[in-house]
Design an enzyme around this catalytic site. Structure first.
Site, PDB file in Angstrom:
ATOM      1  N   LEU A 151      -5.932  -1.901  -1.149  1.00 11.80           N
ATOM      2  CA  LEU A 151      -5.861  -1.864   0.313  1.00 11.80           C
ATOM      3  C   LEU A 151      -6.425  -3.192   0.843  1.00 11.80           C
ATOM      4  O   LEU A 151      -7.589  -3.282   1.235  1.00 11.80           O
ATOM      5  CB  LEU A 151      -6.680  -0.668   0.821  1.00 11.80           C
ATOM      6  CG  LEU A 151      -6.309  -0.054   2.154  1.00 11.80           C
ATOM      7  CD1 LEU A 151      -7.164   1.168   2.428  1.00 11.80           C
ATOM      8  CD2 LEU A 151      -6.388  -1.022   3.314  1.00 11.80           C
ATOM      9  N   ALA A 152      -5.588  -4.216   0.783  1.00  8.92           N
ATOM     10  CA  ALA A 152      -6.047  -5.563   1.123  1.00  8.92           C
ATOM     11  C   ALA A 152      -4.812  -6.397   1.429  1.00  8.92           C
ATOM     12  O   ALA A 152      -4.054  -6.752   0.527  1.00  8.92           O
ATOM     13  CB  ALA A 152      -6.829  -6.159  -0.041  1.00  8.92           C
ATOM     14  N   GLU A 153      -4.607  -6.682   2.710  1.00 11.08           N
ATOM     15  CA  GLU A 153      -3.336  -7.286   3.114  1.00 11.08           C
ATOM     16  C   GLU A 153      -3.211  -8.740   2.664  1.00 11.08           C
ATOM     17  O   GLU A 153      -2.107  -9.190   2.328  1.00 11.08           O
ATOM     18  CB  GLU A 153      -3.148  -7.158   4.637  1.00 11.08           C
ATOM     19  CG  GLU A 153      -2.840  -5.734   5.116  1.00 11.08           C
ATOM     20  CD  GLU A 153      -4.021  -4.771   5.062  1.00 11.08           C
ATOM     21  OE1 GLU A 153      -5.172  -5.228   4.913  1.00 11.08           O
ATOM     22  OE2 GLU A 153      -3.802  -3.550   5.166  1.00 11.08           O
TER      23      GLU A 153
ATOM     24  N   HIS B 195      -1.356   1.955  15.897  1.00 10.28           N
ATOM     25  CA  HIS B 195      -0.124   2.273  15.166  1.00 10.28           C
ATOM     26  C   HIS B 195       1.084   2.008  16.051  1.00 10.28           C
ATOM     27  O   HIS B 195       2.138   2.593  15.845  1.00 10.28           O
ATOM     28  CB  HIS B 195      -0.130   3.735  14.701  1.00 10.28           C
ATOM     29  CG  HIS B 195      -1.230   4.036  13.739  1.00 10.28           C
ATOM     30  ND1 HIS B 195      -2.494   4.365  14.147  1.00 10.28           N
ATOM     31  CD2 HIS B 195      -1.270   4.018  12.378  1.00 10.28           C
ATOM     32  CE1 HIS B 195      -3.266   4.564  13.087  1.00 10.28           C
ATOM     33  NE2 HIS B 195      -2.548   4.347  11.999  1.00 10.28           N
TER      34      HIS B 195
ATOM     35  N   PRO C  18      -5.406  -9.212   8.381  1.00 13.92           N
ATOM     36  CA  PRO C  18      -6.138  -9.785   7.231  1.00 13.92           C
ATOM     37  C   PRO C  18      -5.282 -10.754   6.419  1.00 13.92           C
ATOM     38  O   PRO C  18      -5.820 -11.587   5.694  1.00 13.92           O
ATOM     39  CB  PRO C  18      -6.516  -8.553   6.397  1.00 13.92           C
ATOM     40  CG  PRO C  18      -6.511  -7.420   7.373  1.00 13.92           C
ATOM     41  CD  PRO C  18      -5.426  -7.748   8.356  1.00 13.92           C
TER      42      PRO C  18
ATOM     43  N   PHE D 196       1.495  -1.245   8.297  1.00 13.44           N
ATOM     44  CA  PHE D 196       1.623  -1.218   9.759  1.00 13.44           C
ATOM     45  C   PHE D 196       1.394  -2.629  10.277  1.00 13.44           C
ATOM     46  O   PHE D 196       0.451  -3.301   9.845  1.00 13.44           O
ATOM     47  CB  PHE D 196       0.560  -0.313  10.401  1.00 13.44           C
ATOM     48  CG  PHE D 196       0.757   1.152  10.135  1.00 13.44           C
ATOM     49  CD1 PHE D 196       1.521   1.933  10.997  1.00 13.44           C
ATOM     50  CD2 PHE D 196       0.171   1.745   9.030  1.00 13.44           C
ATOM     51  CE1 PHE D 196       1.701   3.283  10.756  1.00 13.44           C
ATOM     52  CE2 PHE D 196       0.344   3.105   8.785  1.00 13.44           C
ATOM     53  CZ  PHE D 196       1.113   3.875   9.644  1.00 13.44           C
TER      54      PHE D 196
ATOM     55  N   GLU E  48       0.845  -1.200   0.000  1.00 12.58           N
ATOM     56  CA  GLU E  48       0.000   0.000   0.000  1.00 12.58           C
ATOM     57  C   GLU E  48       0.880   1.250   0.000  1.00 12.58           C
ATOM     58  O   GLU E  48       1.747   1.377   0.873  1.00 12.58           O
ATOM     59  CB  GLU E  48      -0.900  -0.023   1.237  1.00 12.58           C
ATOM     60  CG  GLU E  48      -1.912  -1.156   1.185  1.00 12.58           C
ATOM     61  CD  GLU E  48      -2.429  -1.584   2.561  1.00 12.58           C
ATOM     62  OE1 GLU E  48      -2.261  -0.837   3.539  1.00 12.58           O
ATOM     63  OE2 GLU E  48      -2.993  -2.700   2.645  1.00 12.58           O
TER      64      GLU E  48
ATOM     65  N   ILE F 140      -1.685  -6.288   9.914  1.00 16.43           N
ATOM     66  CA  ILE F 140      -1.183  -7.498   9.240  1.00 16.43           C
ATOM     67  C   ILE F 140      -2.231  -8.619   9.273  1.00 16.43           C
ATOM     68  O   ILE F 140      -2.179  -9.564   8.493  1.00 16.43           O
ATOM     69  CB  ILE F 140       0.153  -7.956   9.889  1.00 16.43           C
ATOM     70  CG1 ILE F 140       0.945  -8.835   8.917  1.00 16.43           C
ATOM     71  CG2 ILE F 140      -0.075  -8.643  11.226  1.00 16.43           C
ATOM     72  CD1 ILE F 140       2.381  -9.085   9.342  1.00 16.43           C
TER      73      ILE F 140
END
Ligand SMILES: Cc1ncc(C[n+]2csc(CCOP(=O)(O)OP(=O)(O)O)c2C)c(N)n1
Ligand SMILES: [Mg+2]
Length: 740
Positions: A468-470, A540, A499, A493, A425, A497
């Site tokens: 946007l898709a881990e 975060h 997903p 971040f 990302e 992690i």
């Protein structure tokens, strides 16, 4: 040109009939299709019998799905296209060239089982020579692998030099084959389309116009859950129809001729480079979900009878008889041959040697390249230069931050190895490349700027943004790595992690082990981790490295300073195992641990701790952002109380350097394990347990741990300070230990 032998006794009419084809399938191909489908069904039946006799331990059938399988095998090319099948694809893999004996070896868990050497359940196909890639039991993970595989095929055809063998790194052990028009086939059940990874895969395949052939084998049930409960409106074709660039087919998957025609159209579309295709095949499931399920508990007889009327095996048999392709004798002869072969193969499988218990440790990691070895131990260029004749430091030897050196290492390695692709990302400088080219914008290059400038130097094919898709990031990276690319993917971040957890826990580290070394997926996942940010708050600031060190097969690296980050990242990229590379956000631009650029060959081997400072009274074992805090505490206690601390920075968490720990504890007899993650079940708990177990007689004090509180990390700095381990906490623990 081949000539067909003509039987002189045949009349014109008979001749015409014999040469009639069905959607291009000849009589012989249809007879062969029947042989494959009947074989598939009979292997299922044989396994069921063997399971009842307790000679095999699990059974899941391909029954009802045979026509789709054989049709796909006919429309695609074994050892040319790539296959990510699922457990109902017995007929597909038979059609591609797998043998009944190989399948039965899998059922008994024999050492010679080519799919896994007795490690996986039967019907988890892996046939390296056929390009059938190892699969797990997880529903849906394979769909993203197929996407990554297709991306790799395209990449190699655009960068053919990247496929060349390299020396001294993973490329030495990873042959690449690409054709330019190969297809990635992936199949799944109707229930599996509910998984997010399915949608993530469709999204990317559509957007990038990838040659992926998706096959949904819709038998109307996922174990006991009917399709209308899984899928809004009860029909997956309707839901996916809006994806651009696709070719769609919805067919009766119990008819091999119809299915073959659909697969042929779909394959032609993919092969021509138009984009992906989606074949939705309605099939049946006559044998319950598996032998552990009894569908009579949730399906009435009437429904089951309706299905049975569409059974593809009797259906093709009737077709062959009706069309005069085979007569009853011909059918009987064929079936007898199949039965005899399966009987003989089952006997052979049962007599086949079993795997040795000692073999369980084989192939957790690469047997070819050990990242702990001296080959990965290389001095920084300036040290080499200083010990050389002219003893000069280069002008470039200004101290650099960890962020600078990670960026420099990525650049060096990408220059050296064209197989490296970087994605995640926001990692690109700008997806709308014209903006940077026209100098309208400078470019982003990562939320922490770690990948800054890489797209500009190496191009958008090598450095690009993901959705946007881990799971999409890790799953695709895995598919690419199986084909021989070296993805250096980024998870923005650590807090996000999760997903990707199925891919990280159930897929990536298992590829080699579960396929008994037939496949591997060496790649790097870089992750920004950790707190001490002032304002990072819960989402975060998290650590959680022990969750990943708990996974066999995954290397976990956690540097504390610039030089180590550079050397360890290079080792991570060149090695032959999957690596989770944890980068502490607080250390990215810290003054602590800056170092001059060490040159393009500097490497730090895994599993070698660094003694940050030597000492005699207490051993402190730590890593990451606790290192500078421990050093501060150690310097203070030395100054104030003349207590000398030996500070050990582990640098890599899997493998970790037990020898250095043991030697230090034997010297100091007092040990403190310190880590930033929350205290209970954290990484240091394992170290503390092992010290207590193996070094008990060397201890003069209890093993102490300092870590974060068993809470999350809060936003308000007063709270954050109270939660995360501080130099003052470390000092206090050192004092207690010294006084014990
Ligand atoms: C991620 C995941 N969740 C649950 C399961 C357990 N499970 C195995 S198969 C299955 C149903 C699959 O149904 P479908 O996708 O329709 O395939 P079918 O078996 O009907 O061919 C379930 C729930 C699993 N293997 N993986
Ligand atoms: Mg199903």
């Amino acid at each position: 040109m081949a000539t067909t032998k003509v039987d002189p006794k045949l009349s014109d009419g008979e001749l015409k009939k014999k040469s009639k084809t069905y959607e291009g399938l000849s009589h012989q191909q249809l007879i062969d299709a029947y042989r494959i489908m009947f074989t598939s069904r009979r292997i299922d039946d044989r396994e069921i019998l063997l399971k009842r006799q307790q000679k095999v331990f699990f059974q899941i059938s391909g029954a009802g799905h045979e026509a789709v399988g054989v049709a796909a095998a006919y429309a695609l090319k074994a050892s040319y296209d790539w296959f990510f099948p699922y457990y109902r694809d017995r007929a597909l893999v038979l059609g591609l060239g797998a043998t009944p004996l190989e399948m039965l070896l899998g059922a008994v868990g024999a050492a010679a089982d080519p799919s896994s050497g007795g490690r996986q359940m039967p019907s988890h196909w892996a046939y390296k020579g056929l390009n059938v890639v190892t699969q797990s039991s997880c529903t849906g993970t394979q769909v993203l692998h197929a996407v990554g595989c297709a991306e790799a095929g395209r990449y190699f055809s655009q960068h053919p030099n990247a496929a060349r063998k390299g020396e001294g790194d993973y490329r030495q052990f990873k042959d690449v084959q690409f054709r330019g028009d190969e297809i990635s086939y992936v199949s799944m059940g109707d229930g599996t389309t509910s998984e997010g990874e399915f949608w993530e895969a469709l999204n990317t395949a559509s957007n990038r116009r990838l040659p992926v052939l998706f096959c949904v084998q819709d038998n109307g049930y996922a174990i006991s859950v009917p399709v209308e409960v899984q899928t809004a409106g009860g029909n997956i074709s309707r839901l996916v129809s809006g994806f651009p660039n696709f070719h769609f087919e919805e067919i009766d998957g119990t008819d091999p001729v119809i299915a073959y025609a659909a697969f042929k159209r779909a394959a032609a579309y993919c092969r021509a480079g138009n984009g992906p295709a989606f074949v939705h095949a309605h099939v049946i499931r006559p044998y319950s979900h598996s032998l552990s399920d009894d569908e009579r508990l949730y399906r009435p007889e009437s429904e089951r009878e309706r299905d049975a009327a569409r059974d593809p095996v009797p259906r093709l048999q009737m077709f062959l008889l009706r069309e005069g392709i085979l007569d009853e004798n011909g059918i009987n002869k064929l079936e007898k041959e199949v039965e005899e072969q399966i009987q003989a193969d089952a006997d052979r499988a049962l007599d086949s040697p079993l795997p040795q218990p000692e073999s369980i440790h084989n192939f957790v990691y690469s047997p070819d390249l050990d990242p702990r070895s001296a080959a990965f131990d290389k001095q920084p260029a300036y040290v080499a230069a200083e010990t050389g004749e002219n003893n000069k430091r280069s002008a470039a030897s200004q101290p650099k931050t960890m962020a600078d050196l990670i960026n420099a290492t990525l650049r060096d390695e990408m220059r050296r190895d064209e197989r490296i692709v970087v994605f995640g990302e926001d990692v690109a400088d700008a997806s709308r490349e014209e903006y940077v080219k026209q100098k309208l914008v400078k470019g982003k290059g990562g939320v922490f700027k770690l990948t800054s400038g890489l797209q500009l130097e190496f191009g958008a094919e090598r450095v690009f943004n993901s959705p946007l898709a881990e799971a999409n990031i890790v799953g695709r990276a895995l598919g690419m790595a199986v084909r021989g690319l070296k993805p250096v993917a980024e998870i923005q971040f650590f807090d996000y992690i999760w997903p990707a957890m199925m891919q990280l826990r159930d897929e990536l580290p298992l590829i080699r082990w579960r396929s008994n070394n037939a496949f591997s997926a060496p790649l790097v996942v870089r992750v920004a981790i950790g707190g001490y940010l002032t304002g990072g708050a819960i989402y975060h600031s998290q650590c959680g490295e022990s969750i990943f060190t708990h996974i066999p097969g995954l290397r976990v690296v956690f540097p504390s300073n610039s030089l180590d980050a550079a050397g360890l990242l290079r080792t991570s990229i060149r090695c032959d195992d999957p690596v989770l590379f944890l980068e502490h956000k607080r250390l990215y631009r810290e003054t602590f641990g800056r170092a001059p650029y060490p040159g393009p060959d500097y490497m730090v081997p895994f599993g070698k701790a660094k003694i940050v400072q030597a000492g005699n009274h207490i051993t402190v074992i730590t890593y990451g952002a606790v290192v500078p805090r421990a050093l501060q505490a150690a310097q203070r206690i030395e100054r104030e109380r003349q207590v000398s601390v030996e500070l050990v920075d582990l640098r890599t968490l899997n493998p970790f350097d037990w020898e250095t720990i043991a030697a230090s504890v034997k010297k100091t007899n007092r040990v403190l394990v310190a880590y930033e993650d929350s205290l209970s079940w954290g990484y240091g708990a394992e170290i503390a347990a092992r010290v207590a177990d193996e070094l008990f007689h060397h201890l003069d004090a209890p093993v102490k741990r300092i870590a974060a509180t068993d809470t999350f990390v809060a936003y308000q700095p007063i709270l954050e300070n109270a939660i995360l381990p501080q130099a003052s906490d470390l000092y206090r623990a050192m004092k207690e230990l010294a006084e014990f």
